[in-house]
Design an enzyme around this catalytic site. Structure first.
Site, short mmCIF file in Angstrom:
data_model
loop_
_atom_site.label_atom_id
_atom_site.label_comp_id
_atom_site.label_asym_id
_atom_site.label_seq_id
_atom_site.Cartn_x
_atom_site.Cartn_y
_atom_site.Cartn_z
N GLU A 178 -8.74 4.09 11.58
CA GLU A 178 -7.72 4.02 12.62
C GLU A 178 -7.76 5.30 13.42
OE1 GLU A 178 -3.58 4.49 10.98
OE2 GLU A 178 -4.59 3.93 9.10
N ASP A 191 -10.32 3.25 5.56
CA ASP A 191 -9.23 3.03 6.53
C ASP A 191 -9.65 3.64 7.86
OD1 ASP A 191 -6.95 3.30 8.11
OD2 ASP A 191 -5.65 3.90 6.47
N ASP A 201 0.86 -1.19 0.00
CA ASP A 201 0.00 0.00 0.00
C ASP A 201 0.89 1.23 0.00
OD1 ASP A 201 -0.12 0.81 3.21
OD2 ASP A 201 -0.14 -1.35 2.91
#
Length: 215
Positions: free
Chosen positions: A107, A105, A20
Site C-alpha cells: 500500500e 502488504d 488483522d
C-alpha cells in the site's frame, strides 16, 4: 451483498471470518476474540528491513493456543531491498505447520501517497522478496492490495499465481480472483486493550473445508 453499511451485520453468505492485528491493538485476549467468531488472524510481523512488531511473538503463540489460524504479514517498504526485507521477516516468523501463507502488504504511505513509485522500481524490490519468502516457507505468499496498488503494480505483471487479500471497506472487491476480503476498518470487538479500539474484519472466499485446505 455488494455494499455493507456501517450498521449492517456481517454478510450471511460467508463462513470463515478473521481479523488483522498489530501492536496498535495492544495485548489481545485471543480466547475472547475466538468466542466472537474469529476463525483466523493476520498478525503484523515486520516492516521494511528492520522493524519488527513488538506484539508479534505473543500474538502468534496465543492466537494458536486459542484455536485461531494464524498468518503473518509484512508491511512492504519502497525504500530498502527485497532481500533484506525478506531476511527481516524470516528472522521474526517461524515456519509453522498449519499457518496461512506469509503476506506482503502493498500500500502507500508517507510521500508515496501523493507520488507513488514507478512500477519498475517496485517490482525490482518485490520480486526478490516474494522469491525468498516462497523458498523459505514453501508456499506462494499472499499479496495484500488496495485497488490503487493492485492496478498500478500487480495487474498484468506476472503475479497471477499469488493469492490476493483485497482491502475494500464496505464495497465488494472488484479486483479479480481475490481470496480474502478486508471489508471493514471500523469494527469494535471485545478482547484487546491497545490505543486503537477499531479492528479490521475479513472473510475468506470459500467454505470452511476450502479454508482448511488453503495454503
Amino acid at each position: 451483498g455488494l455494499i455493507l453499511l456501517p450498521d449492517e451485520a456481517d454478510p450471511d453468505e460467508w463462513e470463515v471470518f478473521g481479523v488483522d492485528v498489530s501492536s496498535y491493538q495492544g495485548e489481545v485476549d485471543w480466547p475472547v476474540l475466538a468466542e466472537q467468531g474469529v476463525d483466523f488472524a493476520f498478525i503484523k510481523a515486520t516492516e521494511g528491513s528492520s522493524l519488527q512488531d513488538r506484539q508479534f511473538s505473543a500474538n502468534w503463540e496465543n492466537a494458536q493456543a486459542a484455536g485461531v489460524r494464524v498468518g503473518a504479514y509484512h508491511f512492504f517498504s519502497y525504500d530498502s531491498p527485497g532481500e533484506t526485507q525478506a531476511d527481516n521477516f524470516i528472522a521474526a516468523v517461524p515456519v509453522t505447520e498449519g499457518a496461512l501463507p506469509p503476506v506482503v502488504d502493498i500500500e502507500f504511505y508517507g510521500e508515496y501517497l501523493d507520488t507513488p513509485p514507478e512500477k519498475e522500481r517496485v517490482r525490482a524490490i518485490l520480486d526478490p522478496l516474494l522469491e525468498r519468502l516462497e523458498a523459505h516457507y514453501g508456499v506462494k505468499p499472499i499479496l495484500y492490495v488496495t485497488y490503487r496498488s493492485y492496478y498500478r503494480y500487480i495487474a498484468g505483471g506476472g503475479y497471477g499465481d499469488y493469492p490476493l487479500w483485497c482491502s475494500s471497506p464496505t464495497v465488494f472487491p472488484l479486483v479479480p480472483g481475490w481470496d480474502f476480503w478486508q471489508y471493514s476498518h471500523s469494527a469494535e470487538l471485545e478482547g484487546y486493550y491497545g490505543t486503537q479500539r477499531r479492528i479490521d474484519l475479513n472473510i475468506f472466499r470459500g467454505s470452511q473445508a476450502e479454508f482448511e485446505r488453503f495454503g
